[in-house]
Write a protein that holds these residues in place. Structure first.
Motif, PDB file in Angstrom:
ATOM      1  N   CYS A 268     -72.016 -14.637  -9.648  1.00 28.72           N
ATOM      2  CA  CYS A 268     -71.079 -15.626 -10.185  1.00 28.72           C
ATOM      3  C   CYS A 268     -70.852 -15.342 -11.665  1.00 28.72           C
ATOM      4  CB  CYS A 268     -71.632 -17.039  -9.987  1.00 28.72           C
ATOM      5  SG  CYS A 268     -72.064 -17.443  -8.283  1.00 28.72           S
ATOM      6  N   GLY A 269     -70.120 -16.226 -12.318  1.00 31.01           N
ATOM      7  CA  GLY A 269     -69.822 -16.034 -13.727  1.00 31.01           C
ATOM      8  C   GLY A 269     -71.046 -16.142 -14.610  1.00 31.01           C
ATOM      9  N   SER A 270     -70.954 -15.564 -15.802  1.00 28.78           N
ATOM     10  CA  SER A 270     -72.022 -15.594 -16.809  1.00 28.78           C
ATOM     11  C   SER A 270     -73.316 -14.967 -16.319  1.00 28.78           C
ATOM     12  CB  SER A 270     -72.293 -17.039 -17.266  1.00 28.78           C
ATOM     13  OG  SER A 270     -71.104 -17.642 -17.764  1.00 28.78           O
ATOM     14  N   GLY A 271     -73.214 -14.054 -15.348  1.00 30.57           N
ATOM     15  CA  GLY A 271     -74.393 -13.357 -14.851  1.00 30.57           C
ATOM     16  C   GLY A 271     -75.255 -14.151 -13.899  1.00 30.57           C
ATOM     17  N   THR A 272     -74.825 -15.340 -13.495  1.00 28.01           N
ATOM     18  CA  THR A 272     -75.611 -16.190 -12.603  1.00 28.01           C
ATOM     19  C   THR A 272     -75.381 -15.805 -11.148  1.00 28.01           C
ATOM     20  OG1 THR A 272     -73.835 -17.836 -12.559  1.00 28.01           O
ATOM     21  CG2 THR A 272     -75.569 -18.115 -14.227  1.00 28.01           C
ATOM     22  N   THR A 273     -76.245 -16.312 -10.263  1.00 29.33           N
ATOM     23  CA  THR A 273     -76.130 -16.009  -8.839  1.00 29.33           C
ATOM     24  C   THR A 273     -76.287 -17.268  -8.007  1.00 29.33           C
ATOM     25  OG1 THR A 273     -78.493 -15.512  -8.675  1.00 29.33           O
ATOM     26  CG2 THR A 273     -77.000 -13.652  -9.115  1.00 29.33           C
ATOM     27  N   LEU A 274     -75.761 -17.181  -6.802  1.00 24.55           N
ATOM     28  CA  LEU A 274     -75.740 -18.317  -5.876  1.00 24.55           C
ATOM     29  C   LEU A 274     -75.951 -17.763  -4.476  1.00 24.55           C
ATOM     30  CD1 LEU A 274     -74.864 -21.433  -6.081  1.00 24.55           C
ATOM     31  CD2 LEU A 274     -72.696 -20.652  -5.158  1.00 24.55           C
ATOM     32  N   ARG A 275     -76.783 -18.426  -3.688  1.00 19.06           N
ATOM     33  CA  ARG A 275     -76.962 -18.002  -2.303  1.00 19.06           C
ATOM     34  C   ARG A 275     -76.162 -18.924  -1.385  1.00 19.06           C
ATOM     35  NH1 ARG A 275     -80.218 -14.403  -0.559  1.00 19.06           N
ATOM     36  NH2 ARG A 275     -81.658 -14.572  -2.334  1.00 19.06           N
ATOM     37  N   ILE A 276     -75.339 -18.353  -0.524  1.00 19.82           N
ATOM     38  CA  ILE A 276     -74.618 -19.128   0.484  1.00 19.82           C
ATOM     39  C   ILE A 276     -75.568 -19.414   1.626  1.00 19.82           C
ATOM     40  CG2 ILE A 276     -72.686 -19.146   2.102  1.00 19.82           C
ATOM     41  CD1 ILE A 276     -71.238 -17.185   0.213  1.00 19.82           C
ATOM     42  N   THR A 277     -75.770 -20.673   1.949  1.00 12.46           N
ATOM     43  CA  THR A 277     -76.722 -21.039   2.998  1.00 12.46           C
ATOM     44  C   THR A 277     -76.066 -21.562   4.267  1.00 12.46           C
ATOM     45  OG1 THR A 277     -76.986 -23.259   2.046  1.00 12.46           O
ATOM     46  CG2 THR A 277     -78.519 -21.538   1.307  1.00 12.46           C
ATOM     47  N   ARG A 278     -74.813 -21.989   4.190  1.00 11.02           N
ATOM     48  CA  ARG A 278     -74.036 -22.381   5.380  1.00 11.02           C
ATOM     49  C   ARG A 278     -72.602 -21.931   5.180  1.00 11.02           C
ATOM     50  NH1 ARG A 278     -75.402 -26.006   9.128  1.00 11.02           N
ATOM     51  NH2 ARG A 278     -73.352 -26.962   9.175  1.00 11.02           N
ATOM     52  N   LEU A 279     -72.018 -21.365   6.223  1.00 13.31           N
ATOM     53  CA  LEU A 279     -70.624 -20.926   6.139  1.00 13.31           C
ATOM     54  C   LEU A 279     -70.001 -20.884   7.517  1.00 13.31           C
ATOM     55  CD1 LEU A 279     -70.440 -17.070   5.463  1.00 13.31           C
ATOM     56  CD2 LEU A 279     -72.541 -18.249   6.141  1.00 13.31           C
ATOM     57  N   GLN A 280     -68.702 -20.704   7.522  1.00 13.70           N
ATOM     58  CA  GLN A 280     -67.934 -20.763   8.767  1.00 13.70           C
ATOM     59  C   GLN A 280     -66.840 -19.720   8.731  1.00 13.70           C
ATOM     60  OE1 GLN A 280     -66.190 -24.597   9.431  1.00 13.70           O
ATOM     61  NE2 GLN A 280     -64.960 -23.958  11.174  1.00 13.70           N
ATOM     62  N   ARG A 281     -66.801 -18.881   9.739  1.00 18.09           N
ATOM     63  CA  ARG A 281     -65.713 -17.910   9.822  1.00 18.09           C
ATOM     64  C   ARG A 281     -64.588 -18.496  10.657  1.00 18.09           C
ATOM     65  NH1 ARG A 281     -69.823 -14.899  12.598  1.00 18.09           N
ATOM     66  NH2 ARG A 281     -69.603 -14.940  14.882  1.00 18.09           N
ATOM     67  N   PRO A 282     -63.384 -17.930  10.572  1.00 20.18           N
ATOM     68  CA  PRO A 282     -62.232 -18.494  11.289  1.00 20.18           C
ATOM     69  C   PRO A 282     -62.489 -18.604  12.790  1.00 20.18           C
ATOM     70  CG  PRO A 282     -61.505 -16.869   9.689  1.00 20.18           C
ATOM     71  CD  PRO A 282     -62.996 -16.794   9.724  1.00 20.18           C
ATOM     72  N   GLY A 283     -62.155 -19.760  13.339  1.00 23.17           N
ATOM     73  CA  GLY A 283     -62.270 -19.980  14.771  1.00 23.17           C
ATOM     74  C   GLY A 283     -63.654 -20.324  15.264  1.00 23.17           C
ATOM     75  N   ARG A 284     -64.622 -20.477  14.352  1.00 23.65           N
ATOM     76  CA  ARG A 284     -65.988 -20.794  14.749  1.00 23.65           C
ATOM     77  C   ARG A 284     -66.463 -22.044  14.016  1.00 23.65           C
ATOM     78  NH1 ARG A 284     -68.536 -16.303  17.012  1.00 23.65           N
ATOM     79  NH2 ARG A 284     -70.156 -17.810  17.621  1.00 23.65           N
ATOM     80  N   GLY A 285     -67.620 -22.556  14.418  1.00 26.53           N
ATOM     81  CA  GLY A 285     -68.177 -23.716  13.758  1.00 26.53           C
ATOM     82  C   GLY A 285     -68.988 -23.327  12.538  1.00 26.53           C
ATOM     83  N   MET A 286     -69.347 -24.343  11.745  1.00 25.06           N
ATOM     84  CA  MET A 286     -70.191 -24.116  10.583  1.00 25.06           C
ATOM     85  C   MET A 286     -71.584 -23.685  11.046  1.00 25.06           C
ATOM     86  SD  MET A 286     -70.088 -24.177   7.226  1.00 25.06           S
ATOM     87  CE  MET A 286     -68.645 -25.200   6.860  1.00 25.06           C
ATOM     88  N   MET A 287     -72.166 -22.666  10.382  1.00 26.32           N
ATOM     89  CA  MET A 287     -73.435 -22.092  10.815  1.00 26.32           C
ATOM     90  C   MET A 287     -74.370 -21.895   9.630  1.00 26.32           C
ATOM     91  SD  MET A 287     -71.917 -19.073  13.298  1.00 26.32           S
ATOM     92  CE  MET A 287     -73.519 -18.665  13.995  1.00 26.32           C
ATOM     93  N   GLU A 288     -75.678 -21.911   9.917  1.00 27.88           N
ATOM     94  CA  GLU A 288     -76.651 -21.474   8.931  1.00 27.88           C
ATOM     95  C   GLU A 288     -76.406 -19.997   8.641  1.00 27.88           C
ATOM     96  OE1 GLU A 288     -78.814 -23.462   7.356  1.00 27.88           O
ATOM     97  OE2 GLU A 288     -77.968 -25.138   8.504  1.00 27.88           O
ATOM     98  N   ALA A 289     -76.644 -19.593   7.396  1.00 29.87           N
ATOM     99  CA  ALA A 289     -76.335 -18.215   7.010  1.00 29.87           C
ATOM    100  C   ALA A 289     -77.072 -17.197   7.869  1.00 29.87           C
ATOM    101  CB  ALA A 289     -76.660 -18.015   5.535  1.00 29.87           C
ATOM    102  N   ALA A 290     -78.351 -17.451   8.176  1.00 34.09           N
ATOM    103  CA  ALA A 290     -79.120 -16.494   8.976  1.00 34.09           C
ATOM    104  C   ALA A 290     -78.491 -16.305  10.353  1.00 34.09           C
ATOM    105  CB  ALA A 290     -80.572 -16.966   9.106  1.00 34.09           C
TER     106      ALA A 290
END
Length: 311
Positions: A268-290
């Motif tokens: 991310c900006g200013s050299g920081t980082t973020l872990r995505i822990t839940r996401l959803q691809r098109p046509g699917r439901g929201m899922m845990e990242a693993a």
């Protein structure tokens, strides 16, 4: 007291139920008309209308109140002690504000005068405020400018989400409006001229993630705007919804938006980082990242937020 209740979404339902349980005579409920919803686009009544019908209270759903002489006449003939308004969605004309004995009281989900306007819950989280709350306000012609009758507050934490804060403030609003009516007639306190902020209605575009922002801002954006309007980013021309994130202490020199490990740690900006822990691809439901990564690997060096033409 003899009341009308005016509200539409889930936020207003606890207040309606609290007033009914407290023994007030709710002679009418006003709510937005049923709207098309779902795949079949069938008309669906609002949460407040559903709750009112369950309680056996008559519901009115006018499309507008301004210049609606028939509705004004009906409202006056209710001979109300007060009208209680919670996220109704229609502007009340002055004649309606003046009709009840004690006027119209609004349950507003912020510590006024901070976050007047349409999305105070999301705004408080997005801005990184340390607290939020509910203000019971005597309505006037302005936008959330009326005198304050009663307030209470709740601390915001790094884990507060729009959903959790919504539920906390909805319950608080029900408790406070019952207490306010118990103390009526009550003189209000004018809002101070300092510390006034406004928030506009949210749009889908407000949820687009700018990876050049610091990780702390992006995390607040996800917590503030999930589930609605939702936060999202693009990858290879597809839109991916982001449901939850976690700030890390890792620093990086990678270009913002770049995936820098095999479990969705993103620069991310200013050299920081973020872990995505839940996401959803098109046509699917929201899922845990693993679970997501077992079905669709996203390799190191992949860069979110780029259109195909940017690659």
């Amino acid at each position: 007291m003899r009341l009308a209740f005016m509200g539409t979404p889930d936020f207003a339902v606890p207040a309606l139920r609290a007033l009914h349980q407290a023994g007030h005579e709710i002679v009418a409920v006003y709510s937005q008309p049923p709207r098309p919803a779902g795949r079949g686009k069938k008309l669906r009544p609002s949460p407040v209308q559903c709750a009112a019908e369950e309680l056996g209270i008559a519901v009115r759903t006018p499309l507008r109140l301004r210049n609606n002489t028939d509705e004004l006449a009906h409202f006056r003939n209710l001979h109300l002690d007060a009208a209680i308004v919670a996220a109704y969605g229609l502007i009340l004309p002055q004649d309606m504000l003046d009709a009840p004995k004690y006027g119209c009281l609004n349950i507003h989900a912020s510590l006024l005068p901070r976050w007047r306007g349409a999305a105070p819950i999301q705004a408080a989280i997005l801005a990184g405020d340390s607290e939020s709350g509910v203000t019971i306000m005597q309505m006037d012609a302005g936008l959330d400018t009326g005198a304050m009758l009663l307030r209470d507050r709740v601390a915001l934490t790094p884990h507060t989400t729009a959903t959790s804060l919504h539920d906390d403030l909805a319950a608080m609003g029900g408790r406070l409006i019952v207490e306010t009516l118990r103390q009526m007639p009550r003189a209000g306190t004018p809002q101070p001229d300092t510390g006034v902020t406004y928030v506009q209605r949210l749009s889908r575009e407000d949820g687009r993630i700018d990876w050049t922002a610091p990780a702390s801002h992006i995390d607040r954006q996800v917590r503030a705007l999930t589930p609605w309007p939702g936060t999202f980013t693009t990858l290879d021309g597809q839109v991916f919804k982001i449901g939850a994130t976690a700030i890390t202490t890792d620093m990086t020199q990678a270009v913002p938006g770049t995936v820098i490990d095999d479990s969705l740690l993103v620069a991310c900006g200013s050299g920081t980082t973020l872990r995505i822990t839940r996401l959803q691809r098109p046509g699917r439901g929201m899922m845990e990242a693993a679970d997501f990564l077992r079905g669709q690997a996203i390799s190191c060096g992949t860069r979110f937020g780029m259109e195909p033409s940017d690659a």
